[in-house]
Scaffold this motif. Structure first.
Motif, PDB file in Angstrom:
ATOM      1  N   GLY A 269      -1.056   4.597   4.501  1.00  0.00           N
ATOM      2  CA  GLY A 269      -0.292   3.809   5.457  1.00  0.00           C
ATOM      3  C   GLY A 269       1.201   3.749   5.206  1.00  0.00           C
ATOM      4  O   GLY A 269       1.946   3.206   6.020  1.00  0.00           O
ATOM      5  N   VAL A 270       1.666   4.321   4.075  1.00  0.00           N
ATOM      6  CA  VAL A 270       3.094   4.207   3.753  1.00  0.00           C
ATOM      7  C   VAL A 270       3.748   5.507   3.287  1.00  0.00           C
ATOM      8  O   VAL A 270       4.960   5.655   3.370  1.00  0.00           O
ATOM      9  N   ILE A 271       2.962   6.471   2.793  1.00  0.00           N
ATOM     10  CA  ILE A 271       3.539   7.675   2.203  1.00  0.00           C
ATOM     11  C   ILE A 271       3.566   8.810   3.225  1.00  0.00           C
ATOM     12  O   ILE A 271       2.561   9.115   3.846  1.00  0.00           O
ATOM     13  N   GLY A 272       4.743   9.431   3.384  1.00  0.00           N
ATOM     14  CA  GLY A 272       4.879  10.561   4.289  1.00  0.00           C
ATOM     15  C   GLY A 272       5.085  10.133   5.726  1.00  0.00           C
ATOM     16  O   GLY A 272       5.371   8.969   6.022  1.00  0.00           O
ATOM     17  N   GLU A 273       4.939  11.086   6.633  1.00  0.00           N
ATOM     18  CA  GLU A 273       5.121  10.858   8.057  1.00  0.00           C
ATOM     19  C   GLU A 273       3.877  11.316   8.802  1.00  0.00           C
ATOM     20  O   GLU A 273       3.155  12.196   8.328  1.00  0.00           O
ATOM     21  N   PRO A 274       3.606  10.748   9.978  1.00  0.00           N
ATOM     22  CA  PRO A 274       2.475  11.237  10.781  1.00  0.00           C
ATOM     23  C   PRO A 274       2.660  12.730  11.086  1.00  0.00           C
ATOM     24  O   PRO A 274       3.783  13.202  11.263  1.00  0.00           O
TER      25      PRO A 274
END
Length: 201
Positions: free
Chosen positions: A179-184
């Motif tokens: 839910g917090v690391i990287g991008e969709p």
């Protein structure tokens, strides 16, 4: 002298066995036991045949498919071994172009891609990942915005409603890790497989 050499030789042999054999074998065994699909390359199969990997992009050029990021990988020119030719997503030669912001060839390539994309979807902002390469040249994913940008072209070629393709992109979008690391992101190969399945129905 042998007294001084013996500890050095023993340490070399010991650490060669530990770090060169025991550790790699242990890590390989753990990976195979806990994550067999990932350890074997995250391969994607269709009809019992391997068609690609989730980790390496493919060069989709037909207008009826979603396209990935540009790839700067090259290969040896079969006509002249001293030269190279463009070979998008060449997994044997993972590399970026190393072209800087003052490179004329890079600017011309990007400008050409921008003009082509403007003609494809006039008035829509062009996502940056549709005109820039990744550092490896093998990126299998694009941003959801890049996939949605291509919806009008794919819908026209396939004779499908744009709304249905937007829903398909949304269904294939992977969120941030934890839910917090990287991008969709959207895996282009999986998206195109889903597209073929949808068109087949």
């Amino acid at each position: 002298m042998l007294k001084e050499l013996r500890p050095a030789i023993v340490m070399i042999v010991l650490f060669t066995v530990l770090t060169g054999l025991a550790y790699p074998l242990a890590m390989t065994g753990i990976a195979q036991a806990l994550f067999p699909r990932q350890a074997n390359g995250s391969l994607i199969e269709k009809g019992g045949k391997v068609i690609g990997s989730e980790l390496i992009g493919q060069n989709f050029e037909k207008p009826g498919y979603f396209h990935g990021r540009p790839s700067a990988t090259t290969d040896t020119d079969p006509k002249d071994p001293t030269k190279t030719i463009a070979a998008p997503y060449n997994a044997a030669n993972s590399a970026g172009s190393n072209a800087g912001p003052t490179s004329k060839a890079l600017m011309e390539r990007v400008q050409g891609d921008v003009e082509k994309l403007k003609a494809e979807n006039p008035g829509a902002p062009i996502p940056v990942d549709l005109v820039t390469t990744s550092a490896s040249g093998l990126d299998p994913d694009i941003s959801p915005a890049a996939a949605l940008f291509q919806v009008p072209r794919v819908a026209k070629e396939r004779g499908l409603p744009q709304q249905r393709l937007r829903e398909l992109v949304a269904a294939q979008t992977e969120g941030r890790f934890l839910g917090v690391i990287g991008e969709p992101s959207v895996n282009v190969l999986r998206l195109n497989m889903a597209l073929d399945a949808l068109a087949g129905r």
